[in-house]
Scaffold this motif. Structure first.
Motif, mmCIF file in Angstrom:
data_model
loop_
_atom_site.group_PDB
_atom_site.id
_atom_site.type_symbol
_atom_site.label_atom_id
_atom_site.label_comp_id
_atom_site.label_asym_id
_atom_site.label_seq_id
_atom_site.Cartn_x
_atom_site.Cartn_y
_atom_site.Cartn_z
ATOM 1 N N LEU A 304 52.953 41.596 38.657
ATOM 2 C CA LEU A 304 52.760 42.911 39.257
ATOM 3 C C LEU A 304 53.766 43.889 38.664
ATOM 4 C CD1 LEU A 304 52.005 42.461 43.064
ATOM 5 C CD2 LEU A 304 50.447 43.037 41.207
ATOM 6 N N GLU A 305 53.261 44.942 38.071
ATOM 7 C CA GLU A 305 54.103 45.946 37.400
ATOM 8 C C GLU A 305 53.426 47.305 37.548
ATOM 9 O OE1 GLU A 305 57.493 47.161 35.449
ATOM 10 O OE2 GLU A 305 57.012 45.085 35.947
ATOM 11 N N MET A 306 54.206 48.320 37.833
ATOM 12 C CA MET A 306 53.649 49.653 38.008
ATOM 13 C C MET A 306 53.334 50.333 36.674
ATOM 14 S SD MET A 306 53.315 49.966 41.205
ATOM 15 C CE MET A 306 52.847 51.697 41.162
ATOM 16 N N GLU A 307 54.082 50.003 35.615
ATOM 17 C CA GLU A 307 53.908 50.664 34.321
ATOM 18 C C GLU A 307 52.848 49.939 33.493
ATOM 19 O OE1 GLU A 307 55.317 53.465 33.778
ATOM 20 O OE2 GLU A 307 56.531 53.384 35.618
ATOM 21 N N THR A 308 51.624 49.960 33.949
ATOM 22 C CA THR A 308 50.505 49.362 33.216
ATOM 23 C C THR A 308 49.218 50.071 33.625
ATOM 24 O OG1 THR A 308 49.386 47.276 32.681
ATOM 25 C CG2 THR A 308 50.134 47.579 34.948
ATOM 26 N N GLU A 309 48.163 49.851 32.876
ATOM 27 C CA GLU A 309 46.892 50.539 33.122
ATOM 28 C C GLU A 309 45.884 49.678 33.872
ATOM 29 O OE1 GLU A 309 46.427 53.639 32.587
ATOM 30 O OE2 GLU A 309 48.365 53.955 31.607
ATOM 31 N N LYS A 310 45.990 48.367 33.779
ATOM 32 C CA LYS A 310 44.987 47.482 34.382
ATOM 33 C C LYS A 310 45.307 47.274 35.851
ATOM 34 C CE LYS A 310 43.486 44.112 31.953
ATOM 35 N NZ LYS A 310 43.333 42.820 31.228
ATOM 36 N N SER A 311 44.285 47.364 36.688
ATOM 37 C CA SER A 311 44.461 47.113 38.115
ATOM 38 C C SER A 311 44.370 45.613 38.390
ATOM 39 C CB SER A 311 43.409 47.860 38.932
ATOM 40 O OG SER A 311 42.114 47.356 38.641
ATOM 41 N N LEU A 312 44.910 45.212 39.519
ATOM 42 C CA LEU A 312 44.923 43.788 39.861
ATOM 43 C C LEU A 312 43.507 43.270 40.119
ATOM 44 C CD1 LEU A 312 46.547 41.224 40.504
ATOM 45 C CD2 LEU A 312 46.751 42.043 42.863
ATOM 46 N N ALA A 313 42.660 44.061 40.740
ATOM 47 C CA ALA A 313 41.298 43.621 41.027
ATOM 48 C C ALA A 313 40.526 43.343 39.738
ATOM 49 C CB ALA A 313 40.574 44.679 41.862
ATOM 50 N N ASP A 314 40.707 44.172 38.721
ATOM 51 C CA ASP A 314 40.028 43.922 37.446
ATOM 52 C C ASP A 314 40.646 42.743 36.702
ATOM 53 O OD1 ASP A 314 38.457 46.111 37.998
ATOM 54 O OD2 ASP A 314 39.734 47.511 36.863
ATOM 55 N N ALA A 315 41.952 42.540 36.879
ATOM 56 C CA ALA A 315 42.633 41.474 36.133
ATOM 57 C C ALA A 315 42.218 40.096 36.627
ATOM 58 C CB ALA A 315 44.143 41.646 36.234
ATOM 59 N N VAL A 316 41.978 39.937 37.926
ATOM 60 C CA VAL A 316 41.698 38.610 38.473
ATOM 61 C C VAL A 316 40.223 38.405 38.775
ATOM 62 C CG1 VAL A 316 44.012 38.485 39.458
ATOM 63 C CG2 VAL A 316 42.127 39.348 40.852
ATOM 64 N N SER A 317 39.367 39.283 38.317
ATOM 65 C CA SER A 317 37.943 39.189 38.679
ATOM 66 C C SER A 317 37.293 37.917 38.175
ATOM 67 C CB SER A 317 37.197 40.421 38.150
ATOM 68 O OG SER A 317 37.336 40.497 36.727
ATOM 69 N N CYS A 369 43.185 39.449 45.811
ATOM 70 C CA CYS A 369 42.766 38.151 45.237
ATOM 71 C C CYS A 369 41.806 37.424 46.172
ATOM 72 C CB CYS A 369 43.995 37.272 44.986
ATOM 73 S SG CYS A 369 45.126 37.908 43.721
ATOM 74 N N ALA A 370 41.960 37.592 47.488
ATOM 75 C CA ALA A 370 41.110 36.865 48.436
ATOM 76 C C ALA A 370 39.716 37.449 48.521
ATOM 77 C CB ALA A 370 41.768 36.846 49.800
ATOM 78 N N ARG A 371 39.568 38.779 48.405
ATOM 79 C CA ARG A 371 38.249 39.382 48.575
ATOM 80 C C ARG A 371 37.390 39.269 47.322
ATOM 81 N NH1 ARG A 371 37.230 44.764 46.949
ATOM 82 N NH2 ARG A 371 38.899 45.689 45.684
#
Length: 372
Positions: A304-317, A369-371
């Motif tokens: 988890l890092e604020m200085e990035t463009e990818k969201s967590l939902a897209d990263a773990v899909s 991650c759960a949803r």
């Protein structure tokens, strides 16, 4: 006017100072100095009794021959006559080892059944690998933390203290074993840390066993598995809140570093509100090595890092096994930890605030991650 006769004068005042006797004694002393052997004489004319002794001091001591043996045997006189001479004493390597340090013998903690036949496993002592005292019992306090520990069969319970008000309020929720001891509130206040909100109940219990990162090798099912890794999160309340969220969203484990992480004591268990009994809290010496081991088990490491463009939902899909890495609030992820991650992701935020508390960020990340 009559003149005093000479014979009437004071003889003491008329006699010269020192007198004739003193002059005579000086003359005799001078004659003794020149007398030679009969008087005191010079140093070279003194009798033999003033000559230096062998080995002694003085200008006239005779030299010691190299072949002359040294004196042996006990002393004949003096206060140390029974003390042996230097040559007769034993050498350093021949002296008895009176102060030798004994070899340490390990004394393992014995196995014994639970006191009073209460609930929980039989006690199995384990030594802490780093000597931090994590195998020692600790006091848990608060109704949720204590009741969850009392109903956990993996716990070994030692003592249970409750106030009269807490006994009446909990009622049948208190197990019959171990036998609860009724004490007053002042006793709990003195026993627990200052400011502890104990709610009238405290439990002395042994820590849970650490299953180790190796227990995560095999997947449990077809659903997504999430493991949380905390990089230098030192606040026990934050770690407890993360354990509570991990239990709520079905995370498989929470991994912390061995040194820069709080102990599983009362403050952490109180914040976890029973999550410490559900989600395993694992400790590792090196977080980077733990990330390498999780990669071998098929986990994708997401930081988890604020200085990035990818969201967590897209990263773990499209990921089935997720190792979610969170850093401390002030420093974030360390450089080596960030390099070990497969990719970085961020939580969608409006920008009204700079960042979230690490426990709040963990709760939002676990929900994402759960949803999915």
């Amino acid at each position: 006017m009559s003149r005093r006769k000479p014979e009437a004068r004071n003889p003491k005042r008329s006699a010269p100072k020192g007198g004739a006797d003193r002059r005579d004694s000086r003359k005799e002393a001078g004659s003794r100095k020149e007398a030679g052997p009969e008087g005191r004489g010079r140093a070279d004319q003194r009798p033999a009794k003033f000559a230096g002794k062998p080995g002694g001091k003085g200008p006239n001591r005779p030299p010691i021959r190299p072949d002359e043996p040294r004196r042996d045997g006990p002393r004949k006189d003096g206060p140390h006559k029974d003390r042996p001479r230097r040559d007769d004493r034993p050498r350093r390597d021949e002296r008895p080892q009176a102060f030798a340090r004994p070899e340490p013998r390990p004394e393992p903690r014995p196995e014994r059944p639970m006191e009073g036949g209460g609930q929980g496993r039989e006690f199995r002592g384990r030594a802490s690998s780093h000597g931090h005292g994590r195998d020692l019992p600790a006091w848990l306090y608060g109704s949720h933390a204590c009741l969850a520990a009392l109903h956990n069969p993996e716990r070994y319970h030692r003592r249970l203290l409750v106030t009269r008000e807490a006994r009446d309020a909990l009622g049948d929720d208190l197990p019959a074993n171990p036998q609860a001891e009724t004490v007053d509130r002042a006793r709990l206040d003195a026993l627990l840390p200052p400011g502890a909100v104990h709610q009238g109940i405290a439990l002395l219990t042994d820590p849970l066993e650490d299953p180790g990162v190796e227990s995560l090798k095999e997947p449990l099912g077809e659903d997504r598995e999430v493991v949380l890794l905390l990089d230098h999160v030192t606040d026990p309340r934050n770690v407890g809140a993360i354990l509570r969220s991990a239990a709520a969203f079905g995370a498989r484990a929470v991994i912390v570093t061995d040194r820069h992480a709080p102990e599983a004591t009362g403050a952490l268990a109180k914040a976890a509100s029973g999550g410490l009994e559900v989600v395993p809290l694992m400790r590792v010496t090196n977080l980077a090595r733990a990330l390498d081991l999780l990669a071998e088990y098929g986990f994708w490491r997401v930081g988890l890092e604020m200085e990035t463009e990818k969201s967590l939902a897209d990263a773990v899909s499209d990921i089935r096994r997720v190792a979610l890495v969170l850093g401390a609030e002030d420093e974030g992820l360390r450089r080596l930890t960030r390099e070990k991650c497969d990719f970085l992701a961020k939580l969608p935020m409006t920008g009204a605030v700079e960042s979230l508390n690490v426990s709040a960020a963990a709760a939002v990340a676990l929900y994402e991650c759960a949803r999915g």
